[in-house]
Design a protein around this motif. Structure first.
Motif, PDB file in Angstrom:
ATOM      1  N   ALA A  10      -4.653 -18.646  -0.971  1.00  0.00           N
ATOM      2  CA  ALA A  10      -5.501 -18.591  -2.077  1.00  0.00           C
ATOM      3  C   ALA A  10      -6.107 -17.277  -2.592  1.00  0.00           C
ATOM      4  N   ALA A  11      -6.726 -16.805  -1.612  1.00  0.00           N
ATOM      5  CA  ALA A  11      -7.558 -15.489  -1.981  1.00  0.00           C
ATOM      6  C   ALA A  11      -6.583 -14.437  -2.261  1.00  0.00           C
ATOM      7  N   ALA A  12      -5.338 -14.441  -1.561  1.00  0.00           N
ATOM      8  CA  ALA A  12      -4.543 -13.068  -2.155  1.00  0.00           C
ATOM      9  C   ALA A  12      -3.907 -13.480  -3.310  1.00  0.00           C
ATOM     10  N   LEU A  13      -3.710 -14.745  -3.672  1.00  0.00           N
ATOM     11  CA  LEU A  13      -3.118 -14.788  -5.144  1.00  0.00           C
ATOM     12  C   LEU A  13      -4.092 -14.561  -6.088  1.00  0.00           C
ATOM     13  N   ILE A  14      -5.418 -15.063  -5.956  1.00  0.00           N
ATOM     14  CA  ILE A  14      -6.448 -14.913  -6.837  1.00  0.00           C
ATOM     15  C   ILE A  14      -6.722 -13.119  -7.031  1.00  0.00           C
ATOM     16  N   THR A  15      -6.776 -12.544  -5.903  1.00  0.00           N
ATOM     17  CA  THR A  15      -7.032 -11.066  -5.916  1.00  0.00           C
ATOM     18  C   THR A  15      -5.900 -10.413  -6.617  1.00  0.00           C
ATOM     19  N   ASN A  16      -4.617 -10.628  -6.267  1.00  0.00           N
ATOM     20  CA  ASN A  16      -3.250 -10.293  -6.777  1.00  0.00           C
ATOM     21  C   ASN A  16      -3.402 -10.258  -8.429  1.00  0.00           C
ATOM     22  N   GLY A  25      -3.549   1.992 -12.433  1.00  0.00           N
ATOM     23  CA  GLY A  25      -2.633   3.126 -11.759  1.00  0.00           C
ATOM     24  C   GLY A  25      -2.265   2.820 -10.397  1.00  0.00           C
ATOM     25  N   VAL A  26      -2.408   4.076  -9.435  1.00  0.00           N
ATOM     26  CA  VAL A  26      -1.909   3.721  -8.261  1.00  0.00           C
ATOM     27  C   VAL A  26      -3.023   2.854  -7.433  1.00  0.00           C
ATOM     28  N   GLN A  27      -4.128   2.672  -7.488  1.00  0.00           N
ATOM     29  CA  GLN A  27      -5.021   1.883  -7.111  1.00  0.00           C
ATOM     30  C   GLN A  27      -4.653   0.321  -7.224  1.00  0.00           C
ATOM     31  N   GLN A  28      -4.257  -0.046  -8.654  1.00  0.00           N
ATOM     32  CA  GLN A  28      -3.917  -1.225  -8.831  1.00  0.00           C
ATOM     33  C   GLN A  28      -2.666  -1.891  -7.996  1.00  0.00           C
ATOM     34  N   VAL A  29      -1.604  -0.715  -8.098  1.00  0.00           N
ATOM     35  CA  VAL A  29      -0.329  -0.967  -7.296  1.00  0.00           C
ATOM     36  C   VAL A  29      -0.755  -1.279  -5.941  1.00  0.00           C
ATOM     37  N   SER A  32      -2.171  -4.479  -5.136  1.00  0.00           N
ATOM     38  CA  SER A  32      -1.337  -5.593  -5.587  1.00  0.00           C
ATOM     39  C   SER A  32      -0.295  -5.723  -4.240  1.00  0.00           C
ATOM     40  N   VAL A  33       0.305  -4.799  -3.801  1.00  0.00           N
ATOM     41  CA  VAL A  33       1.248  -4.643  -2.782  1.00  0.00           C
ATOM     42  C   VAL A  33       0.688  -5.057  -1.411  1.00  0.00           C
ATOM     43  N   GLY A  34      -0.664  -5.049  -1.121  1.00  0.00           N
ATOM     44  CA  GLY A  34      -1.164  -5.465   0.053  1.00  0.00           C
ATOM     45  C   GLY A  34      -1.341  -7.071  -0.179  1.00  0.00           C
ATOM     46  N   THR A  35      -1.869  -7.217  -1.395  1.00  0.00           N
ATOM     47  CA  THR A  35      -2.218  -8.880  -1.431  1.00  0.00           C
ATOM     48  C   THR A  35      -0.988  -9.688  -1.611  1.00  0.00           C
ATOM     49  N   GLY A  36       0.317  -9.013  -2.177  1.00  0.00           N
ATOM     50  CA  GLY A  36       1.529  -9.511  -2.214  1.00  0.00           C
ATOM     51  C   GLY A  36       2.272  -9.948  -0.965  1.00  0.00           C
ATOM     52  N   ALA A  38       0.377 -10.232   2.079  1.00  0.00           N
ATOM     53  CA  ALA A  38      -0.392 -11.313   2.671  1.00  0.00           C
ATOM     54  C   ALA A  38       0.021 -12.505   2.039  1.00  0.00           C
ATOM     55  N   THR A  39       0.051 -12.691   0.751  1.00  0.00           N
ATOM     56  CA  THR A  39       0.773 -13.933   0.074  1.00  0.00           C
ATOM     57  C   THR A  39       2.172 -14.300   0.668  1.00  0.00           C
ATOM     58  N   LEU A  40       2.935 -13.283   0.706  1.00  0.00           N
ATOM     59  CA  LEU A  40       4.320 -13.784   1.289  1.00  0.00           C
ATOM     60  C   LEU A  40       4.353 -14.095   2.875  1.00  0.00           C
ATOM     61  N   THR A  41       3.430 -13.296   3.564  1.00  0.00           N
ATOM     62  CA  THR A  41       3.304 -13.748   4.828  1.00  0.00           C
ATOM     63  C   THR A  41       2.791 -15.191   5.263  1.00  0.00           C
ATOM     64  N   ALA A  42       1.560 -15.347   4.450  1.00  0.00           N
ATOM     65  CA  ALA A  42       0.855 -16.509   4.664  1.00  0.00           C
ATOM     66  C   ALA A  42       1.739 -17.915   4.265  1.00  0.00           C
ATOM     67  N   ALA A  43       2.652 -17.524   3.024  1.00  0.00           N
ATOM     68  CA  ALA A  43       3.494 -18.395   2.661  1.00  0.00           C
ATOM     69  C   ALA A  43       4.607 -18.903   3.499  1.00  0.00           C
TER      70      ALA A  43
END
Length: 55
Positions: A10-16, A25-29, A32-36, A38-43
């Motif tokens: 839930a936290a990764a989805l909300i953060t993403n 820019g790069v910071q957003q990417v 997003s990759v990090g939270t993505g 985390a989301t895929l791993t937890a799921a």
């Protein structure tokens, strides 16, 4: 273990979702990759550890 995985999911989805509004820019990417990941791993772990109805 499962409640922690649900919290991470839930936290990764909300953060993403919120990073597209807060960063550019790069910071957003990178966030997003990090939270993505985390989301895929937890799921994936939640899916792999689910109880099957027939078992």
């Amino acid at each position: 273990m499962k409640p922690l995985l649900w919290l991470i999911l839930a936290a990764a989805l909300i953060t993403n979702v919120s990073t597209s509004f807060a960063f550019d820019g790069v910071q957003q990417v990178l966030i997003s990759v990090g939270t993505g990941v985390a989301t895929l791993t937890a799921a994936g772990v939640l899916f792999a550890t689910r109880r099957r109805a027939g078992a």
